[in-house]
Design a protein around this motif. Structure first.
Motif, PDB file in Angstrom:
ATOM      1  N   VAL A 166      67.959  79.080  31.114  1.00  0.00           N
ATOM      2  CA  VAL A 166      69.126  79.506  30.338  1.00  0.00           C
ATOM      3  C   VAL A 166      70.424  79.066  31.000  1.00  0.00           C
ATOM      4  N   ALA A 167      70.510  79.168  32.310  1.00  0.00           N
ATOM      5  CA  ALA A 167      71.721  78.764  33.010  1.00  0.00           C
ATOM      6  C   ALA A 167      71.814  77.244  33.079  1.00  0.00           C
ATOM      7  N   PRO A 168      72.966  76.653  32.746  1.00  0.00           N
ATOM      8  CA  PRO A 168      73.117  75.208  32.900  1.00  0.00           C
ATOM      9  C   PRO A 168      72.927  74.787  34.349  1.00  0.00           C
ATOM     10  N   THR A 169      72.401  73.618  34.563  1.00  0.00           N
ATOM     11  CA  THR A 169      72.228  73.119  35.925  1.00  0.00           C
ATOM     12  C   THR A 169      73.573  72.649  36.483  1.00  0.00           C
ATOM     13  N   ALA A 170      73.600  72.477  37.789  1.00  0.00           N
ATOM     14  CA  ALA A 170      74.809  71.952  38.430  1.00  0.00           C
ATOM     15  C   ALA A 170      75.143  70.565  37.892  1.00  0.00           C
ATOM     16  N   GLN A 171      74.105  69.775  37.599  1.00  0.00           N
ATOM     17  CA  GLN A 171      74.329  68.436  37.067  1.00  0.00           C
ATOM     18  C   GLN A 171      74.954  68.486  35.679  1.00  0.00           C
ATOM     19  N   GLN A 172      74.499  69.405  34.838  1.00  0.00           N
ATOM     20  CA  GLN A 172      75.111  69.555  33.515  1.00  0.00           C
ATOM     21  C   GLN A 172      76.600  69.879  33.630  1.00  0.00           C
ATOM     22  N   ARG A 173      76.908  70.835  34.464  1.00  0.00           N
ATOM     23  CA  ARG A 173      78.294  71.282  34.568  1.00  0.00           C
ATOM     24  C   ARG A 173      79.182  70.199  35.173  1.00  0.00           C
ATOM     25  N   ALA A 174      78.645  69.470  36.144  1.00  0.00           N
ATOM     26  CA  ALA A 174      79.435  68.402  36.763  1.00  0.00           C
ATOM     27  C   ALA A 174      79.700  67.278  35.765  1.00  0.00           C
ATOM     28  N   LEU A 175      78.680  66.898  34.985  1.00  0.00           N
ATOM     29  CA  LEU A 175      78.852  65.836  34.003  1.00  0.00           C
ATOM     30  C   LEU A 175      79.812  66.276  32.909  1.00  0.00           C
ATOM     31  N   ALA A 176      79.689  67.524  32.469  1.00  0.00           N
ATOM     32  CA  ALA A 176      80.597  68.027  31.441  1.00  0.00           C
ATOM     33  C   ALA A 176      82.043  67.980  31.922  1.00  0.00           C
ATOM     34  N   LYS A 177      82.257  68.390  33.154  1.00  0.00           N
ATOM     35  CA  LYS A 177      83.613  68.376  33.712  1.00  0.00           C
ATOM     36  C   LYS A 177      84.158  66.954  33.774  1.00  0.00           C
ATOM     37  N   GLU A 178      83.320  66.003  34.177  1.00  0.00           N
ATOM     38  CA  GLU A 178      83.751  64.607  34.257  1.00  0.00           C
ATOM     39  C   GLU A 178      84.089  64.056  32.876  1.00  0.00           C
ATOM     40  N   LEU A 179      83.256  64.357  31.890  1.00  0.00           N
ATOM     41  CA  LEU A 179      83.456  63.812  30.558  1.00  0.00           C
ATOM     42  C   LEU A 179      84.668  64.403  29.853  1.00  0.00           C
TER      43      LEU A 179
END
Length: 434
Positions: free
Chosen positions: A290-303
């Protein structure tokens, strides 16, 4: 719904392959055995008609502009103004977008579709969508996520681990009110390049838009654009990988594979072609988490650091994930399953959350500067009744007491979805009992 559709897939992204397709090295979803289904008739020609639309005035540098088709409907006389409205007095443009999660046609799902089948559709998925059809079709632009390739003739079907869903699914998707789908997923190459071509051919026949896969370099280079109530919406679709399959050296453009640079480049190309609001559908994250991964959040922030992407809509985790606001824009990390056979009863690793889905509705309004801005986000929680694979509107069913034997399961599903969507502080308006 008044929509002008500009189709042809976006993105030149893709991983650099070293060999022709190989057997997958990882399973993706439900530990459910493959079973052959009886042969059936091919999907019918859909009712939507295509007519030419104006050629865009600008094109990405990767490819020349192409004439693009248009889907139109005529407004009723009551809604047609008697005279043009002066620009200074025009109402701000407003549209509603709707997004749903994974359509994952496991063996049990397509067998139920076959049981519903008749002369029009041998594999009829429409009854499964009946309780949520209005919420989908009422949106100005409704986008699904097709997880798997489609069969050209409803033969050689497979539900796990290498999927092949009935081609009739495309016609059903269109008839329940969707305008297009994201198609880039870890299963995009399950039937090879031929499966990609067949799937997109069926989408074209059904009058559906599509993003994330392509049949030609030109199709890959031109982003998908939708004209909706006078607003141009760009749609991109990318996936983290292909379950071990490798794109051929001469087809690296056939599926868009996650790359921040490629995503941003395609978004800029869409803007050059007139997109006023760009949506990225992205296959990412960890299954059943359920919790987004660190990779998801980092990519979202970059995009979302720049102005190229306006909204990110995630799939793949098979459970609903939170909504977060980053830099003024929204990330819907995971939409969960919309239709599948995943549940604790069918899969050891599948949690109760794998039966939950949601229709996320995003309202856009034209601001004073003329840009389209998100003014509201709401959600219709859904739940798959695996007895008939009916997608149930959880809140509406509880209010009407239409499934008294499912009350507890629907209440738990609604509570899970509401808590998760709001867990990062975004006030998502959730439909349900007061």
């Amino acid at each position: 719904m008044l929509i002008c559709l500009v189709v042809w897939l976006g993105g030149c992204g893709g991983q650099e392959p070293t060999a022709s397709p190989a057997a997958p090295t990882q399973a993706s979803a439900l530990a459910e055995p493959e079973e052959a289904a009886p042969a059936a008739s091919p999907a019918p020609t859909p009712s939507k008609e295509l007519s030419p639309a104006p050629t865009p005035t600008a094109a990405p540098t990767a490819a020349p502009t192409a004439a693009l088709p248009e889907i139109t409907s005529t407004p009723s006389p009551a809604s047609t103004p008697s005279a043009p409205t002066p620009a200074s007095e025009a109402e701000p443009r407003h549209i509603r977008l709707a997004f749903t999660g994974d359509l994952l046609s496991h063996t049990a799902v397509f067998r139920q579709a076959q049981a519903y089948g008749g002369d029009e559709l041998a594999f009829d998925y429409r009854p499964m969508f009946e309780l949520v059809k209005e919420s989908v079709s009422d949106a100005d632009l409704a986008i699904c996520h097709l997880e798997t390739p489609l069969s050209p003739d409803n033969r050689d079907l497979a539900g796990y681990p290498v999927f092949n869903a009935p081609g009739d699914l495309a016609a059903a998707i269109a008839q329940v009110g969707y305008d297009g789908c994201s198609t880039a997923s870890n299963h995009s190459m399950d039937k090879g390049i031929a499966g990609i071509e067949v799937t997109l051919d069926l989408f074209d026949r059904a009058g559906l838009g599509h993003a994330g896969m392509a049949r030609t370099p030109l199709e890959a280079a031109i982003p998908t654009l939708y004209q909706v109530n006078g607003v141009t919406i760009g749609h991109l679709s990318y996936t983290y990988g292909l379950n071990g399959f490798i794109l051929p050296d001469n087809r690296t453009w056939a599926v868009d594979v996650n790359s921040a640079q490629d995503i941003l480049d395609e978004a800029r190309a869409a803007i050059e072609l007139g997109a006023e609001f760009v949506v990225l559908s992205i296959h990412w994250g960890a299954e059943y988490q359920v919790a987004p991964t660190a990779q998801q959040r980092a990519l979202a922030k970059e995009l979302l650091a720049g102005d190229e992407i306006d909204l990110i809509v995630g799939t793949h985790a098979h459970v609903i994930q939170p909504v977060e606001r980053l830099g003024g824009n929204l990330v819907i990390y995971g939409l969960g399953n919309f239709l599948s056979n995943q549940s604790p009863q069918s899969c050891r690793s599948c949690p109760p959350e794998s039966t939950d889905g949601v229709i996320v509705q995003v309202d856009l309004m034209e601001g004073e500067s003329g840009t389209m801005e998100v003014v509201a986000i709401s959600a219709v929680p859904t739940w798959v009744d695996r007895r008939t694979f009916t997608i149930v509107d959880a809140g509406a069913a509880l209010v009407a007491d239409s499934f008294p034997e499912l009350t507890r399961q629907l209440e738990q599903s609604l509570a899970r979805t509401t808590t998760t969507l709001r867990s990062y502080g975004v006030d998502v308006v959730v439909a349900g009992p007061p």
